[in-house]
Enzyme design. Structure first.
Site, PDB file in Angstrom:
ATOM      1  N   LYS A  17       6.861   0.806  -2.778  1.00 43.08           N
ATOM      2  CA  LYS A  17       5.933  -0.312  -3.019  1.00 43.08           C
ATOM      3  C   LYS A  17       5.326  -0.214  -4.408  1.00 43.08           C
ATOM      4  CE  LYS A  17       2.132   2.400  -2.623  1.00 43.08           C
ATOM      5  NZ  LYS A  17       1.172   2.675  -3.745  1.00 43.08           N
ATOM      6  N   ASP A 145      -0.580   4.035   3.645  1.00 43.81           N
ATOM      7  CA  ASP A 145       0.522   3.200   3.179  1.00 43.81           C
ATOM      8  C   ASP A 145       1.651   3.045   4.194  1.00 43.81           C
ATOM      9  OD1 ASP A 145      -0.814   2.906   0.795  1.00 43.81           O
ATOM     10  OD2 ASP A 145       0.391   4.367  -0.309  1.00 43.81           O
TER      11      ASP A 145
END
Length: 312
Positions: A17, A145
Protein backbone atom coordinates in the site's frame (compact mmCIF):
# COMPACT_ATOMS: atom_id res chain seq x y z
CA UNK A 1 -15.89 -26.01 10.04
CA UNK A 2 -15.69 -28.21 6.97
CA UNK A 3 -13.35 -31.00 5.99
CA UNK A 4 -9.73 -30.29 5.01
CA UNK A 5 -7.76 -32.01 2.34
CA UNK A 6 -9.42 -30.98 -0.94
CA UNK A 7 -6.52 -28.65 -1.74
CA UNK A 8 -2.87 -29.58 -1.40
CA UNK A 9 -1.71 -25.96 -1.82
CA UNK A 10 -3.31 -22.53 -1.88
CA UNK A 11 -1.75 -19.47 -3.51
CA UNK A 12 -2.78 -15.98 -2.41
CA UNK A 13 -1.55 -12.62 -3.69
CA UNK A 14 -1.72 -9.64 -1.30
CA UNK A 15 -0.84 -6.04 -2.21
CA UNK A 16 1.40 -3.46 -0.67
CA UNK A 17 0.00 0.00 0.00
CA UNK A 18 0.80 3.67 -0.30
CA UNK A 19 -0.45 6.21 2.22
CA UNK A 20 -1.77 8.93 -0.07
CA UNK A 21 -2.33 11.02 3.03
CA UNK A 22 -1.39 10.40 6.65
CA UNK A 23 -2.29 12.67 9.56
CA UNK A 24 -0.95 11.62 12.96
CA UNK A 25 -2.63 12.65 16.19
CA UNK A 26 -0.96 13.57 19.46
CA UNK A 27 0.79 10.81 21.37
CA UNK A 28 -1.52 9.19 23.92
CA UNK A 29 -0.79 7.85 27.40
CA UNK A 30 -0.19 4.35 26.04
CA UNK A 31 2.43 5.69 23.61
CA UNK A 32 0.28 5.15 20.52
CA UNK A 33 -1.26 7.68 18.14
CA UNK A 34 -4.58 7.84 16.39
CA UNK A 35 -4.23 8.46 12.67
CA UNK A 36 -6.37 9.47 9.73
CA UNK A 37 -4.96 8.04 6.54
CA UNK A 38 -5.91 7.40 2.95
CA UNK A 39 -4.66 4.02 1.83
CA UNK A 40 -4.27 2.93 -1.76
CA UNK A 41 -3.41 -0.69 -2.60
CA UNK A 42 -0.89 -0.91 -5.44
CA UNK A 43 0.28 -3.61 -7.84
CA UNK A 44 3.33 -4.72 -5.87
CA UNK A 45 2.37 -8.03 -4.33
CA UNK A 46 3.41 -10.60 -1.77
CA UNK A 47 2.85 -14.16 -2.99
CA UNK A 48 1.83 -16.49 -0.18
CA UNK A 49 1.62 -20.25 -0.72
CA UNK A 50 0.14 -22.42 2.01
CA UNK A 51 0.59 -26.20 2.42
CA UNK A 52 -0.88 -28.62 4.94
CA UNK A 53 1.42 -29.39 7.88
CA UNK A 54 1.30 -30.65 11.44
CA UNK A 55 2.76 -27.44 12.88
CA UNK A 56 3.26 -23.81 11.82
CA UNK A 57 6.25 -22.59 9.82
CA UNK A 58 7.14 -19.83 7.37
CA UNK A 59 9.96 -19.28 4.88
CA UNK A 60 10.79 -16.35 2.59
CA UNK A 61 12.39 -15.76 -0.78
CA UNK A 62 12.97 -12.46 -2.55
CA UNK A 63 15.48 -9.88 -3.73
CA UNK A 64 15.86 -8.26 -0.32
CA UNK A 65 18.06 -9.01 2.68
CA UNK A 66 15.77 -11.50 4.41
CA UNK A 67 18.04 -12.22 7.37
CA UNK A 68 16.17 -9.92 9.75
CA UNK A 69 12.74 -11.48 9.24
CA UNK A 70 11.71 -13.63 12.22
CA UNK A 71 10.68 -17.16 11.34
CA UNK A 72 9.18 -18.08 14.72
CA UNK A 73 5.79 -17.41 16.30
CA UNK A 74 6.53 -13.67 16.38
CA UNK A 75 6.18 -13.52 12.59
CA UNK A 76 2.93 -11.80 11.61
CA UNK A 77 2.01 -14.44 9.02
CA UNK A 78 2.40 -17.20 11.63
CA UNK A 79 0.37 -15.15 14.12
CA UNK A 80 -2.39 -14.83 11.52
CA UNK A 81 -2.47 -18.56 10.83
CA UNK A 82 -2.49 -19.45 14.52
CA UNK A 83 -5.23 -16.91 15.26
CA UNK A 84 -7.39 -18.38 12.51
CA UNK A 85 -6.74 -21.92 13.75
CA UNK A 86 -7.77 -21.00 17.31
CA UNK A 87 -10.86 -19.18 16.11
CA UNK A 88 -11.99 -22.00 13.81
CA UNK A 89 -10.85 -24.73 16.25
CA UNK A 90 -8.67 -26.20 13.53
CA UNK A 91 -6.18 -28.73 14.95
CA UNK A 92 -3.61 -28.89 12.15
CA UNK A 93 -0.93 -26.47 11.03
CA UNK A 94 0.39 -24.87 7.87
CA UNK A 95 3.65 -24.39 6.00
CA UNK A 96 3.78 -20.91 4.51
CA UNK A 97 6.15 -20.01 1.67
CA UNK A 98 6.23 -16.28 0.94
CA UNK A 99 7.79 -14.57 -2.07
CA UNK A 100 8.55 -11.03 -0.90
CA UNK A 101 8.24 -8.24 -3.42
CA UNK A 102 7.10 -5.47 -1.05
CA UNK A 103 10.15 -3.92 0.68
CA UNK A 104 10.89 -4.94 4.26
CA UNK A 105 10.35 -2.12 6.80
CA UNK A 106 9.65 0.09 3.78
CA UNK A 107 6.42 1.82 4.80
CA UNK A 108 4.33 -0.21 2.35
CA UNK A 109 2.76 -2.73 4.71
CA UNK A 110 4.57 -5.83 3.47
CA UNK A 111 4.26 -7.68 6.77
CA UNK A 112 0.59 -6.75 6.94
CA UNK A 113 0.11 -8.10 3.42
CA UNK A 114 1.73 -11.36 4.54
CA UNK A 115 -0.69 -11.59 7.46
CA UNK A 116 -3.74 -10.84 5.32
CA UNK A 117 -2.58 -13.33 2.71
CA UNK A 118 -2.03 -15.94 5.40
CA UNK A 119 -5.60 -15.50 6.67
CA UNK A 120 -7.07 -15.91 3.19
CA UNK A 121 -4.78 -18.81 2.30
CA UNK A 122 -5.37 -20.79 5.49
CA UNK A 123 -9.12 -20.20 5.37
CA UNK A 124 -9.19 -21.72 1.88
CA UNK A 125 -6.66 -24.49 2.58
CA UNK A 126 -8.37 -25.67 5.76
CA UNK A 127 -11.91 -25.19 4.46
CA UNK A 128 -12.83 -23.09 7.48
CA UNK A 129 -14.93 -20.71 5.34
CA UNK A 130 -15.16 -17.94 7.93
CA UNK A 131 -16.19 -15.29 5.42
CA UNK A 132 -14.80 -11.82 4.74
CA UNK A 133 -16.34 -10.04 7.74
CA UNK A 134 -14.93 -12.58 10.18
CA UNK A 135 -11.51 -12.42 8.52
CA UNK A 136 -11.57 -8.62 8.79
CA UNK A 137 -12.26 -8.93 12.52
CA UNK A 138 -9.26 -11.23 12.89
CA UNK A 139 -7.13 -8.92 10.74
CA UNK A 140 -7.86 -5.99 13.07
CA UNK A 141 -6.40 -8.02 15.96
CA UNK A 142 -3.12 -8.47 14.10
CA UNK A 143 -2.17 -4.91 13.21
CA UNK A 144 -3.44 -1.58 11.96
CA UNK A 145 -2.65 -2.16 8.27
CA UNK A 146 -3.77 -5.79 8.05
CA UNK A 147 -7.50 -5.12 7.47
CA UNK A 148 -6.68 -2.83 4.55
CA UNK A 149 -4.35 -5.42 2.98
CA UNK A 150 -7.32 -7.78 3.13
CA UNK A 151 -9.76 -5.26 1.66
CA UNK A 152 -7.62 -3.40 -0.89
CA UNK A 153 -8.79 -0.62 -3.19
CA UNK A 154 -8.70 2.88 -1.73
CA UNK A 155 -9.94 3.55 1.78
CA UNK A 156 -9.90 5.95 4.69
CA UNK A 157 -8.37 4.47 7.84
CA UNK A 158 -9.00 6.02 11.25
CA UNK A 159 -8.28 5.09 14.86
CA UNK A 160 -5.08 3.07 14.63
CA UNK A 161 -5.73 2.88 10.88
CA UNK A 162 -7.88 -0.25 11.12
CA UNK A 163 -11.33 1.40 10.99
CA UNK A 164 -11.90 1.45 7.25
CA UNK A 165 -14.26 3.34 4.97
CA UNK A 166 -13.95 2.57 1.23
CA UNK A 167 -13.37 5.50 -1.12
CA UNK A 168 -14.77 5.24 -4.63
CA UNK A 169 -12.64 6.76 -7.37
CA UNK A 170 -13.76 7.47 -10.93
CA UNK A 171 -10.22 6.94 -12.24
CA UNK A 172 -9.38 3.45 -13.48
CA UNK A 173 -5.94 3.71 -11.92
CA UNK A 174 -3.21 6.09 -10.86
CA UNK A 175 0.38 5.72 -12.05
CA UNK A 176 3.03 5.50 -9.35
CA UNK A 177 6.80 5.11 -9.53
CA UNK A 178 8.39 3.73 -6.36
CA UNK A 179 11.99 4.05 -5.24
CA UNK A 180 12.83 1.14 -2.94
CA UNK A 181 15.62 1.73 -0.42
CA UNK A 182 18.28 -0.85 0.36
CA UNK A 183 17.54 -0.34 4.05
CA UNK A 184 14.46 -0.15 6.26
CA UNK A 185 13.18 2.38 8.75
CA UNK A 186 11.74 1.42 12.12
CA UNK A 187 8.15 2.60 12.37
CA UNK A 188 8.43 3.21 16.16
CA UNK A 189 11.62 5.22 15.54
CA UNK A 190 9.89 7.44 12.97
CA UNK A 191 6.92 8.04 15.28
CA UNK A 192 9.35 8.76 18.10
CA UNK A 193 11.14 11.33 15.94
CA UNK A 194 7.78 12.95 15.13
CA UNK A 195 6.99 13.23 18.84
CA UNK A 196 10.45 14.67 19.51
CA UNK A 197 10.03 17.19 16.68
CA UNK A 198 6.69 18.31 18.04
CA UNK A 199 8.12 18.64 21.54
CA UNK A 200 11.10 20.66 20.30
CA UNK A 201 8.83 23.07 18.44
CA UNK A 202 5.90 23.13 20.85
CA UNK A 203 5.99 26.93 20.95
CA UNK A 204 6.02 27.29 17.16
CA UNK A 205 3.57 24.75 15.76
CA UNK A 206 -0.09 24.09 16.31
CA UNK A 207 -0.71 21.20 18.74
CA UNK A 208 -1.64 17.93 17.05
CA UNK A 209 -5.26 16.88 17.55
CA UNK A 210 -6.08 13.71 19.44
CA UNK A 211 -8.32 12.53 16.59
CA UNK A 212 -7.03 13.74 13.20
CA UNK A 213 -9.14 13.76 10.02
CA UNK A 214 -8.51 13.32 6.31
CA UNK A 215 -8.37 16.53 4.27
CA UNK A 216 -11.44 16.80 2.04
CA UNK A 217 -9.21 17.82 -0.88
CA UNK A 218 -7.77 14.29 -0.92
CA UNK A 219 -11.23 12.75 -1.20
CA UNK A 220 -12.26 15.22 -3.91
CA UNK A 221 -9.16 14.43 -5.95
CA UNK A 222 -9.71 10.69 -5.66
CA UNK A 223 -13.38 10.92 -6.54
CA UNK A 224 -12.55 13.14 -9.52
CA UNK A 225 -9.87 10.69 -10.62
CA UNK A 226 -7.55 13.63 -11.24
CA UNK A 227 -3.83 12.91 -10.67
CA UNK A 228 -2.94 16.63 -10.75
CA UNK A 229 -5.46 17.37 -7.99
CA UNK A 230 -4.25 14.36 -6.04
CA UNK A 231 -0.62 15.46 -6.36
CA UNK A 232 -1.52 18.78 -4.75
CA UNK A 233 -3.16 16.93 -1.86
CA UNK A 234 -0.47 14.38 -0.96
CA UNK A 235 0.56 14.74 2.68
CA UNK A 236 2.33 12.71 5.35
CA UNK A 237 3.04 13.83 8.91
CA UNK A 238 5.74 11.13 9.09
CA UNK A 239 7.65 12.49 6.10
CA UNK A 240 9.65 15.13 7.95
CA UNK A 241 10.85 12.74 10.70
CA UNK A 242 11.67 10.05 8.10
CA UNK A 243 13.73 12.56 6.10
CA UNK A 244 15.43 13.69 9.31
CA UNK A 245 16.44 10.10 10.04
CA UNK A 246 17.50 9.44 6.42
CA UNK A 247 18.54 12.78 4.83
CA UNK A 248 19.61 11.07 1.58
CA UNK A 249 15.91 10.66 0.72
CA UNK A 250 15.65 14.44 0.20
CA UNK A 251 17.87 14.32 -2.90
CA UNK A 252 15.83 11.48 -4.39
CA UNK A 253 12.59 13.38 -3.83
CA UNK A 254 14.06 16.42 -5.56
CA UNK A 255 15.35 14.29 -8.44
CA UNK A 256 11.94 12.75 -9.06
CA UNK A 257 10.00 15.98 -8.75
CA UNK A 258 12.38 17.76 -11.15
CA UNK A 259 12.08 15.00 -13.74
CA UNK A 260 8.38 14.73 -14.44
CA UNK A 261 6.74 13.54 -11.23
CA UNK A 262 3.62 15.49 -10.29
CA UNK A 263 4.66 15.02 -6.66
CA UNK A 264 6.63 12.69 -4.44
CA UNK A 265 5.92 11.47 -0.94
CA UNK A 266 7.38 9.17 1.69
CA UNK A 267 5.13 6.12 1.89
CA UNK A 268 3.96 5.57 5.46
CA UNK A 269 6.95 5.61 7.80
CA UNK A 270 9.34 5.19 4.86
CA UNK A 271 11.88 4.86 3.47
CA UNK A 272 10.04 3.92 0.25
CA UNK A 273 9.36 7.00 -1.90
CA UNK A 274 6.24 7.14 -4.06
CA UNK A 275 6.07 9.47 -7.07
CA UNK A 276 2.74 10.19 -8.72
CA UNK A 277 2.89 10.50 -12.52
CA UNK A 278 0.48 12.14 -14.93
CA UNK A 279 0.15 9.11 -17.22
CA UNK A 280 1.86 5.91 -18.37
CA UNK A 281 4.36 7.70 -20.60
CA UNK A 282 5.41 10.05 -17.81
CA UNK A 283 5.75 7.11 -15.42
CA UNK A 284 7.98 5.23 -17.86
CA UNK A 285 10.21 8.29 -18.40
CA UNK A 286 10.51 8.83 -14.65
CA UNK A 287 11.30 5.15 -14.12
CA UNK A 288 14.17 5.40 -16.61
CA UNK A 289 15.55 8.57 -15.02
CA UNK A 290 15.52 7.23 -11.48
CA UNK A 291 16.92 3.85 -12.55
CA UNK A 292 19.73 5.56 -14.45
CA UNK A 293 20.63 7.40 -11.25
CA UNK A 294 21.27 4.02 -9.62
CA UNK A 295 18.07 3.58 -7.65
CA UNK A 296 15.94 0.45 -7.33
CA UNK A 297 12.71 1.49 -9.03
CA UNK A 298 9.33 -0.20 -9.59
CA UNK A 299 6.42 1.16 -11.59
CA UNK A 300 3.00 0.27 -10.14
CA UNK A 301 -0.64 1.23 -10.46
CA UNK A 302 -3.42 1.64 -7.94
CA UNK A 303 -5.95 0.93 -6.70
CA UNK A 304 -5.92 -2.88 -6.88
CA UNK A 305 -7.82 -5.63 -5.06
CA UNK A 306 -6.91 -6.84 -1.62
CA UNK A 307 -5.62 -10.31 -0.72
CA UNK A 308 -7.20 -12.92 -2.96
CA UNK A 309 -6.79 -16.47 -4.22
CA UNK A 310 -4.74 -17.12 -7.35
CA UNK A 311 -5.47 -20.15 -9.52
CA UNK A 312 -2.12 -21.77 -10.35
Amino acid sequence: MTDTGVREMVHVRAPGKINVSLAVGAVMEDGYHDVATTYQAVSLYEDIRAYHADDFSVSFTGDFDLSGIPLDASNLAIKAAQLLARTAKYRGGVRLEIQKNVPIAGGMGGGSADAAGSLVACDALWGTNLGKDALLELAAQLGADVPFALMGGTAIGTGRGDRLSPVLTSHEHFEWVLVLAEYGLSTPAVYGELDAHRERHVADIKPAPQSPTVDTHVLQALRAGDPVMLADSLSNDLQAPALHLQPALVDILELGESNGALAGIVSGSGPTLAFLAQDVESAIDLHVTLSSAGHKVVRVTGPVHGARLVND
